[in-house]
Write an enzyme that holds these catalytic residues in place. Structure first.
Site, PDB file in Angstrom:
ATOM      1  N   SER A 120       0.819  -1.218   0.000  1.00 25.56           N
ATOM      2  CA  SER A 120       0.000   0.000   0.000  1.00 25.56           C
ATOM      3  C   SER A 120       0.851   1.266   0.000  1.00 25.56           C
ATOM      4  CB  SER A 120      -0.913   0.003   1.228  1.00 25.56           C
ATOM      5  OG  SER A 120      -1.673  -1.182   1.271  1.00 25.56           O
TER       6      SER A 120
HETATM    7  N1  SAM Z   1      -0.547  -5.117   4.130  1.00 24.73           N
HETATM    8  C1  SAM Z   1       0.157  -5.383   2.923  1.00 24.73           C
HETATM    9  C2  SAM Z   1       1.536  -4.786   2.883  1.00 24.73           C
HETATM   10  O1  SAM Z   1       1.941  -4.119   3.807  1.00 24.73           O
HETATM   11  O2  SAM Z   1       2.198  -5.046   1.877  1.00 24.73           O
HETATM   12  C3  SAM Z   1      -0.584  -4.998   1.683  1.00 24.73           C
HETATM   13  C4  SAM Z   1      -1.706  -5.894   1.471  1.00 24.73           C
HETATM   14  S1  SAM Z   1      -2.321  -6.040  -0.165  1.00 24.73           S
HETATM   15  C5  SAM Z   1      -3.003  -4.471  -0.464  1.00 24.73           C
HETATM   16  C6  SAM Z   1      -3.704  -7.087   0.221  1.00 24.73           C
HETATM   17  C7  SAM Z   1      -3.329  -8.501   0.577  1.00 24.73           C
HETATM   18  O3  SAM Z   1      -4.488  -9.153   1.080  1.00 24.73           O
HETATM   19  C8  SAM Z   1      -2.864  -9.338  -0.618  1.00 24.73           C
HETATM   20  O4  SAM Z   1      -1.604  -9.861  -0.372  1.00 24.73           O
HETATM   21  C9  SAM Z   1      -3.931 -10.419  -0.731  1.00 24.73           C
HETATM   22  O5  SAM Z   1      -3.438 -11.665  -1.190  1.00 24.73           O
HETATM   23  C10 SAM Z   1      -4.427 -10.507   0.691  1.00 24.73           C
HETATM   24  N2  SAM Z   1      -5.755 -11.090   0.882  1.00 24.73           N
HETATM   25  C11 SAM Z   1      -6.875 -10.939   0.138  1.00 24.73           C
HETATM   26  N3  SAM Z   1      -7.882 -11.646   0.666  1.00 24.73           N
HETATM   27  C12 SAM Z   1      -7.387 -12.270   1.787  1.00 24.73           C
HETATM   28  C13 SAM Z   1      -7.938 -13.134   2.776  1.00 24.73           C
HETATM   29  N4  SAM Z   1      -9.217 -13.535   2.760  1.00 24.73           N
HETATM   30  N5  SAM Z   1      -7.133 -13.554   3.762  1.00 24.73           N
HETATM   31  C14 SAM Z   1      -5.829 -13.183   3.826  1.00 24.73           C
HETATM   32  N6  SAM Z   1      -5.258 -12.375   2.915  1.00 24.73           N
HETATM   33  C15 SAM Z   1      -6.039 -11.917   1.910  1.00 24.73           C
END
Ligand code: SAM
Length: 224
Positions: free
Chosen positions: A70
């Protein structure tokens, strides 16, 4: 004589401090715990190597598997919105590259973070370990179902956008705790929403700012 690696570390540190001044403090983030965490965590070590020169830019970056790290301001804003004072047990849904987890780990006592894509979780785990973030625990799974084993949590942060706040996560939040999540009726484009759990389980909901996150995919999120 100053070696090449020291020079590089100094350069990244000065870029990071500038990022905090220009993108974060200037936009109104005031919590000293958040500011100091953002000044400390080496964001350039969480991005793919070929994007390292863009690590401190004012935007999200791709991290593979169609996912992103992000924008720094959003990380700071969401961390501040959790109203941490230090020493908490925090749950994050969406580990990605582990950057947000590291920022949380600078403030909280323990951070549990769930990622559904095993390769991303493994990479994040290695990065966090190499930086000695021993208080971050990375788990592979569907974060919409939370992590019952260590519940309840003082704060919960969801870093992917879903149609509604998963009921299970609300259940795993402590009384007095805050949960922050991007919520929207379409897969792309959400409103950052904060809920606070009061005594008797009473839920207070606030709409914060408009955001754009990748989808939260899971049992209590979007279906693939
Ligand atoms: N917090 C992260 C960082 O600091 O890099 C950025 C996160 S990215 C915007 C969103 C993440 O959520 C992705 O890696 C995606 O695979 C994960 N995601 C989506 N649905 C999910 C779920 N149900 N459980 C766990 N992770 C999930």
């Amino acid at each position: 004589m100053i070696d090449n690696n020291t020079q590089k570390a100094d350069l990244f540190e000065s870029l990071r401090h500038r990022m905090v001044e220009e993108q974060i403090i200037r936009r109104g983030v005031t919590n000293p715990l958040v500011i100091s965490a953002m000044k400390k965590v080496p964001r350039h070590l969480f991005v793919p190597k070929d994007l390292i020169h863009k690590a401190y830019e004012d935007r999200p970056l791709p991290i593979g598997h169609e996912q992103t790290i992000s924008q720094p301001y959003i990380v700071a804003y969401m961390t501040q919105a959790l109203r941490l004072v230090g020493g908490e047990k925090v749950l994050e849904i969406g580990t990605g590259c582990g950057y947000q987890a590291a920022v949380l780990a600078e403030i909280a006592k323990e951070v549990y973070t769930i990622e559904r894509i095993a390769e991303l979780a493994e990479k994040a785990k290695n990065t966090l370990k190499s930086l000695n973030y021993n208080n971050v625990h990375v788990v592979v799974g569907d974060g919409t179902l939370g992590l019952d084993e260590f519940a309840p949590y003082d704060a919960i942060i969801v870093t992917a956008g879903g149609p509604k706040i998963p009921k299970t996560l609300i259940e795993q939040l402590k009384v007095g705790g805050s949960l922050v999540m991007p919520v929207g009726e379409y897969k792309y484009g959400q409103t950052l929403t904060r809920i606070t759990k009061g005594v008797n389980g009473k839920i207070n909901e606030e709409k914060l700012i408009d955001v754009l996150f990748v989808p939260l995919i899971g049992d209590e999120g979007w279906k693939q």
